[in-house]
Design a protein around this motif. Structure first.
Motif, PDB file in Angstrom:
ATOM      1  N   SER A   1      -5.086   3.183  -5.777  1.00  0.00           N
ATOM      2  CA  SER A   1      -5.976   3.655  -4.714  1.00  0.00           C
ATOM      3  C   SER A   1      -6.984   2.546  -4.452  1.00  0.00           C
ATOM      4  CB  SER A   1      -6.693   4.949  -5.128  1.00  0.00           C
ATOM      5  OG  SER A   1      -7.432   4.759  -6.323  1.00  0.00           O
ATOM      6  N   ASP A   2      -7.638   2.613  -3.310  1.00  0.00           N
ATOM      7  CA  ASP A   2      -8.647   1.606  -2.981  1.00  0.00           C
ATOM      8  C   ASP A   2      -9.864   1.783  -3.894  1.00  0.00           C
ATOM      9  OD1 ASP A   2      -7.085   0.576  -0.951  1.00  0.00           O
ATOM     10  OD2 ASP A   2      -8.052   1.764   0.624  1.00  0.00           O
TER      11      ASP A   2
ATOM     12  N   SER B   1     -10.820  -3.837  -5.773  1.00  0.00           N
ATOM     13  CA  SER B   1      -9.410  -3.992  -5.416  1.00  0.00           C
ATOM     14  C   SER B   1      -9.020  -3.006  -4.329  1.00  0.00           C
ATOM     15  CB  SER B   1      -8.527  -3.781  -6.646  1.00  0.00           C
ATOM     16  OG  SER B   1      -8.822  -2.545  -7.285  1.00  0.00           O
ATOM     17  N   ARG B   2      -7.915  -3.327  -3.698  1.00  0.00           N
ATOM     18  CA  ARG B   2      -7.241  -2.425  -2.772  1.00  0.00           C
ATOM     19  C   ARG B   2      -5.965  -1.916  -3.424  1.00  0.00           C
ATOM     20  NH1 ARG B   2     -10.204  -0.669   1.735  1.00  0.00           N
ATOM     21  NH2 ARG B   2     -11.512  -2.388   2.479  1.00  0.00           N
ATOM     22  N   ALA B   3      -5.477  -0.775  -2.969  1.00  0.00           N
ATOM     23  CA  ALA B   3      -4.243  -0.227  -3.509  1.00  0.00           C
ATOM     24  C   ALA B   3      -3.138  -1.278  -3.420  1.00  0.00           C
ATOM     25  CB  ALA B   3      -3.850   1.029  -2.746  1.00  0.00           C
TER      26      ALA B   3
ATOM     27  N   GLU C   1     -12.762  -0.450  -3.664  1.00  0.00           N
ATOM     28  CA  GLU C   1     -13.338  -1.607  -3.002  1.00  0.00           C
ATOM     29  C   GLU C   1     -14.860  -1.686  -3.094  1.00  0.00           C
ATOM     30  OE1 GLU C   1     -12.998   1.516   0.355  1.00  0.00           O
ATOM     31  OE2 GLU C   1     -12.248   1.113  -1.663  1.00  0.00           O
TER      32      GLU C   1
ATOM     33  N   ARG D   1      -9.928   8.044  -8.578  1.00  0.00           N
ATOM     34  CA  ARG D   1      -9.445   6.679  -8.781  1.00  0.00           C
ATOM     35  C   ARG D   1      -8.132   6.725  -9.561  1.00  0.00           C
ATOM     36  NH1 ARG D   1     -11.035   3.241 -13.796  1.00  0.00           N
ATOM     37  NH2 ARG D   1     -10.392   1.129 -13.280  1.00  0.00           N
TER      38      ARG D   1
ATOM     39  N   ASP E   1      -3.216  -4.080  -5.441  1.00  0.00           N
ATOM     40  CA  ASP E   1      -3.716  -5.255  -6.154  1.00  0.00           C
ATOM     41  C   ASP E   1      -3.553  -5.054  -7.660  1.00  0.00           C
ATOM     42  OD1 ASP E   1      -4.498  -6.192  -3.688  1.00  0.00           O
ATOM     43  OD2 ASP E   1      -6.653  -5.910  -4.016  1.00  0.00           O
TER      44      ASP E   1
ATOM     45  N   ALA F   1       0.834  -1.202   0.000  1.00  0.00           N
ATOM     46  CA  ALA F   1       0.000   0.000   0.000  1.00  0.00           C
ATOM     47  C   ALA F   1       0.869   1.252   0.000  1.00  0.00           C
ATOM     48  CB  ALA F   1      -0.932  -0.010   1.207  1.00  0.00           C
TER      49      ALA F   1
END
Length: 257
Positions: A145-146, A183-185, A148, A208, A187, A25
């Protein structure tokens, strides 16, 4: 330990594959900061179309020219190992861009990222086995960036649409049910260029960020504007490994030259 053959098989079968946590991250935040820094650079903002640094105010082009951190992502393991398993050990990067999608925006039209390579597939009596259809180009997308939840504008794909023998421009009906790649930052996901995909609308209040690197087989030309007149800046090669140089297009001599 990642099951690389299994990931390759999933890509061939479904047209995409997901790899959680390919970078930390913290590393994603660093790249996100560099993207924002580049986006806000007055020279980038004022560059004319002949420079091709910013398209549609959301796509930052040839981001590897901006900072070595992006160049180094070309050879990120195990991503590059997967890419070479799919495209061959002499494959190369054909483009590397960053996406900065603010609230209210999105690359919302369904599309594929290249010519339609296998238009005959829709004439076969049954759905083709993905393992028998070669992959010529693919995108590696790394979330910076996240993303999610659907409201943050994730990439959406239609599983097995790379086997449809159709492209969205000529077929408004979808050949399957869309799947959101949440996704999360840090991924990543690999997407066959023939897979129908889009960036869904960003309905949130945050931007994003996505790093996208496209790779192709050796015979696929690099897509670096202005194409025949493009010259790789000398600073990009400073400190580059042999693998990175080849991914940038520094190939050995071959049958045609």
């Amino acid at each position: 330990m990642r099951d690389l053959p299994g990931i390759v098989a999933a890509l061939h079968e479904n047209g995409f594959a997901v790899l959680p946590s390919v970078i930390s991250a913290e590393a994603a935040a660093h790249l996100r900061h560099l993207v924002e820094q580049y986006y806000r650079d007055p020279q980038v903002r004022s560059a004319g179309p002949e420079e091709d640094t910013l398209r549609g105010d959301v796509s930052l082009m040839r981001i590897f020219e901006h900072h070595p951190a992006f160049r180094d992502m070309l050879s990120l393991e195990p991503i590059v190992d997967l890419v070479e398993m799919i495209l061959g050990p002499d494959c190369h990067m054909i483009a590397q861009n960053a996406l900065r999608i603010p609230p209210g925006k999105g690359i919302v039209n369904w599309h594929i990222d290249d010519a339609l390579f296998f238009p005959f597939l829709d004439t076969l009596p049954s759905t083709a086995d993905g393992s028998t259809i070669p992959c010529y180009t693919l995108n590696v997308m790394i979330a910076l960036s996240d993303i999610e939840d659907d409201r943050y504008g994730p990439t959406q794909v239609i599983p097995r649409s790379h086997l449809s023998g159709r492209r969205p421009a000529y077929s408004p009906d979808l050949p399957g049910t869309p799947v959101s790649l949440l996704s999360r930052a840090g991924d990543a996901y690999l997407v066959n260029s023939q897979t129908w995909h889009r960036g869904s609308p960003n309905r949130s209040d945050r931007t994003r960020y996505l790093l996208t690197t496209a790779y192709g087989r050796r015979f696929i030309s690099q897509r670096l504007y202005p194409f025949i007149g493009y010259r790789l800046p000398a600073h990009v090669l400073e400190g580059a490994s042999a693998r990175q140089r080849r991914l940038l297009g520094h190939h050995d001599k071959g049958p045609y030259g």
